[in-house]
Design a protein around this motif. Structure first.
Motif, PDB file in Angstrom:
ATOM      1  N   THR A 183      13.486  78.328 -49.572  1.00 25.40           N
ATOM      2  CA  THR A 183      13.209  79.765 -49.642  1.00 25.40           C
ATOM      3  C   THR A 183      14.476  80.622 -49.604  1.00 25.40           C
ATOM      4  OG1 THR A 183      12.867  79.773 -47.237  1.00 25.40           O
ATOM      5  CG2 THR A 183      10.914  79.545 -48.638  1.00 25.40           C
ATOM      6  N   LEU A 206       7.894  85.084 -48.113  1.00 26.54           N
ATOM      7  CA  LEU A 206       8.676  85.062 -46.871  1.00 26.54           C
ATOM      8  C   LEU A 206       8.093  86.014 -45.833  1.00 26.54           C
ATOM      9  CD1 LEU A 206      12.336  84.849 -48.222  1.00 26.54           C
ATOM     10  CD2 LEU A 206      11.297  83.300 -46.556  1.00 26.54           C
ATOM     11  N   GLU A 250       5.113  84.433 -44.224  1.00 27.12           N
ATOM     12  CA  GLU A 250       5.508  83.371 -43.288  1.00 27.12           C
ATOM     13  C   GLU A 250       6.024  83.967 -41.979  1.00 27.12           C
ATOM     14  OE1 GLU A 250       5.912  79.749 -41.658  1.00 27.12           O
ATOM     15  OE2 GLU A 250       5.024  80.178 -43.625  1.00 27.12           O
ATOM     16  N   HIS A 299       3.081  85.226 -39.981  1.00 27.79           N
ATOM     17  CA  HIS A 299       2.367  84.120 -39.338  1.00 27.79           C
ATOM     18  C   HIS A 299       3.083  83.675 -38.062  1.00 27.79           C
ATOM     19  CE1 HIS A 299       0.116  82.737 -43.239  1.00 27.79           C
ATOM     20  NE2 HIS A 299      -0.362  83.838 -42.723  1.00 27.79           N
ATOM     21  N   ARG A 300       4.391  83.587 -38.116  1.00 22.80           N
ATOM     22  CA  ARG A 300       5.138  83.104 -36.948  1.00 22.80           C
ATOM     23  C   ARG A 300       5.201  84.138 -35.831  1.00 22.80           C
ATOM     24  NH1 ARG A 300       9.942  78.998 -38.859  1.00 22.80           N
ATOM     25  NH2 ARG A 300       8.832  78.069 -40.619  1.00 22.80           N
ATOM     26  N   ILE A 303      12.984  77.536 -45.622  1.00 17.72           N
ATOM     27  CA  ILE A 303      11.855  76.609 -45.558  1.00 17.72           C
ATOM     28  C   ILE A 303      11.886  75.696 -46.773  1.00 17.72           C
ATOM     29  CG2 ILE A 303       9.345  76.415 -45.433  1.00 17.72           C
ATOM     30  CD1 ILE A 303       9.383  79.352 -44.389  1.00 17.72           C
ATOM     31  N   GLY A 308      -1.701  84.266 -48.624  1.00 13.08           N
ATOM     32  CA  GLY A 308      -0.882  83.288 -47.917  1.00 13.08           C
ATOM     33  C   GLY A 308      -1.683  82.354 -47.044  1.00 13.08           C
ATOM     34  N   LYS A 338       1.546  78.631 -50.370  1.00 15.29           N
ATOM     35  CA  LYS A 338       1.476  80.083 -50.214  1.00 15.29           C
ATOM     36  C   LYS A 338       2.001  80.808 -51.437  1.00 15.29           C
ATOM     37  CE  LYS A 338       1.933  80.233 -45.149  1.00 15.29           C
ATOM     38  NZ  LYS A 338       1.949  78.778 -44.917  1.00 15.29           N
ATOM     39  N   SER A 339       3.163  80.364 -51.944  1.00 12.11           N
ATOM     40  CA  SER A 339       3.793  81.072 -53.054  1.00 12.11           C
ATOM     41  C   SER A 339       2.906  81.092 -54.286  1.00 12.11           C
ATOM     42  CB  SER A 339       5.143  80.433 -53.395  1.00 12.11           C
ATOM     43  OG  SER A 339       6.053  80.607 -52.339  1.00 12.11           O
TER      44      SER A 339
END
Length: 389
Positions: free
Chosen positions: A80, A128, A131, A134-135, A194, A326, A332-333
């Protein structure tokens, strides 16, 4: 103790990545704003008529729609961070191309490349952002899109100054491209890096949007259609339907853009409190109310309020559609690329559909269609519900 230290380091990395992705969104928006303000200069120096310009301006959306699936492939192949660094640089440097066009053919080619690089960078940065969200475990995508809007306003502001000073768009865009390329590449150094797992298959170079993303794409389609129609036709609506001056009519477009930017920056707090489904249901209802005010407006003030409410109502739908994408499937992409492709297609057809309906009847009927699509956000909102493992 070791686990606690790792958790702290992970949290620091995610926070740093959020700031970096926000900067990339701002850079991406700045390119768009820089280009939009110099379209009259580009038209004059490419020697194209208004009709030819309208046709040429379809090529960015065509290029973006065709190239978006490639972003997933590039991220899978190079990771990424490297993918984002290369794609944002290609996009910022593509700003130079349209001002170099000398005829319609070269302008179409330049705008195709401009749109293709925009689309790939768009998919990479949204993946991105999803992601990081999510984190972090809370909504940040609306704010990231707010940074894009802020960048667009910044780029358009600098472009307006350059136009007033009669600076060549070639010089302006070369300088802007170099500055934005440096900023984009520096910010890309701090995003999450990633790589795919060993057993994860590479996404196809070109693919139709996955079926699971189609309904999510419908949310994007409705929101982007209303956004594109309002940005391109709000001033014309006030001028032709309500017979206002050009200065007052332009205020409708500015008000729409400002309410969108403000709503996106503030939207994360609402999403964190209400969740995506309730948020889009309520904001979709607000946008529908705005559409009703526009088509029934007895005077310019009511219509401007209506356009402001449309901007307020559709602002968070697109970021939330990317988040929902996502959560679909294993890549996801690829899912985000599918939703983005549907959304870009909506932006491609919206201005021409509005114009076609207006030609066949009038602009009021055109915005009745827009109002119906904003109501669609209320009904499609459940597809944005977060999926649990």
């Amino acid at each position: 103790m070791v686990d606690d230290l790792q958790a702290v380091q992970e949290a620091r990395l995610v926070r740093r990545s959020r700031i970096a992705v926000a900067a990339i969104f701002c850079v991406h928006g700045s390119v768009t704003g820089s280009f939009a303000t110099r379209v009259p200069w580009i038209q004059e120096h490419a020697s194209v008529s208004a009709g030819q310009l309208g046709l040429s301006l379809a090529f960015p959306a065509i290029g973006a729609s065709l190239s978006m699936p490639l972003a997933a492939r590039i991220s899978h192949r190079f990771g990424t961070r490297a993918a984002q660094r290369v794609l944002i640089a290609l996009w910022t440097l593509a700003l130079i191309l349209p001002s170099l066009a000398t005829n319609m053919l070269t302008l179409c080619a330049a705008l195709f490349v401009y749109g293709a690089t925009a689309g790939m960078a768009d998919v990479a940065m949204n993946a991105l952002g999803v992601e990081v969200e999510h984190r972090m475990g809370r909504s940040i995508m609306s704010g990231l899109h707010g940074m894009w809007s802020a960048g667009a306003l910044l780029g358009s502001g600098v472009g307006t100054i350059a136009a007033h000073l009669d600076i060549s768009a070639r010089i302006h865009h070369l300088a802007a491209a170099l500055v934005l390329t440096v900023l984009g590449m520096v910010a890309s150094q701090y995003v999450l890096n990633i790589y795919p797992t060993d057993d994860e298959e590479a996404p196809p170079r070109f693919a139709l949007p996955p079926k699971s993303a189609l309904l999510i794409g419908a949310v994007g389609f409705c929101a982007v259609f209303a956004e594109g129609a309002s940005l391109d036709w709000s001033a014309v609506y006030l001028r032709d339907v309500l017979t206002t001056s050009a200065g007052v009519a332009a205020g409708a477009t500015t008000g729409f853009a400002l309410t969108m930017a403000i709503a996106r920056i503030a939207g994360d707090a609402v999403v964190n409190r209400w969740g995506p489904v309730r948020t889009v249901r309520v904001t979709g209802a607000v946008a529908t109310l705005g559409g009703i005010l526009v088509v029934t407006a007895p005077d310019p003030v009511v219509a401007m309020i209506g356009f402001g409410l449309i901007g307020l109502g559709v602002a968070v739908a697109i970021p939330l559609a990317f988040v929902a994408a996502g959560n679909v499937g294993t890549n996801k992409s690829q899912a985000i690329a599918g939703v983005a492709t549907i959304s870009y297609a909506s932006g491609l057809v919206a201005p021409s559909i509005i114009g076609g309906i207006a030609q066949a009847s009038n602009l009021t009927v055109s915005f009745i269609v827009v109002t119906v699509l904003t109501l669609g956000l209320v009904f499609f909102a459940p597809v944005l519900r977060p999926r649990t493992a």
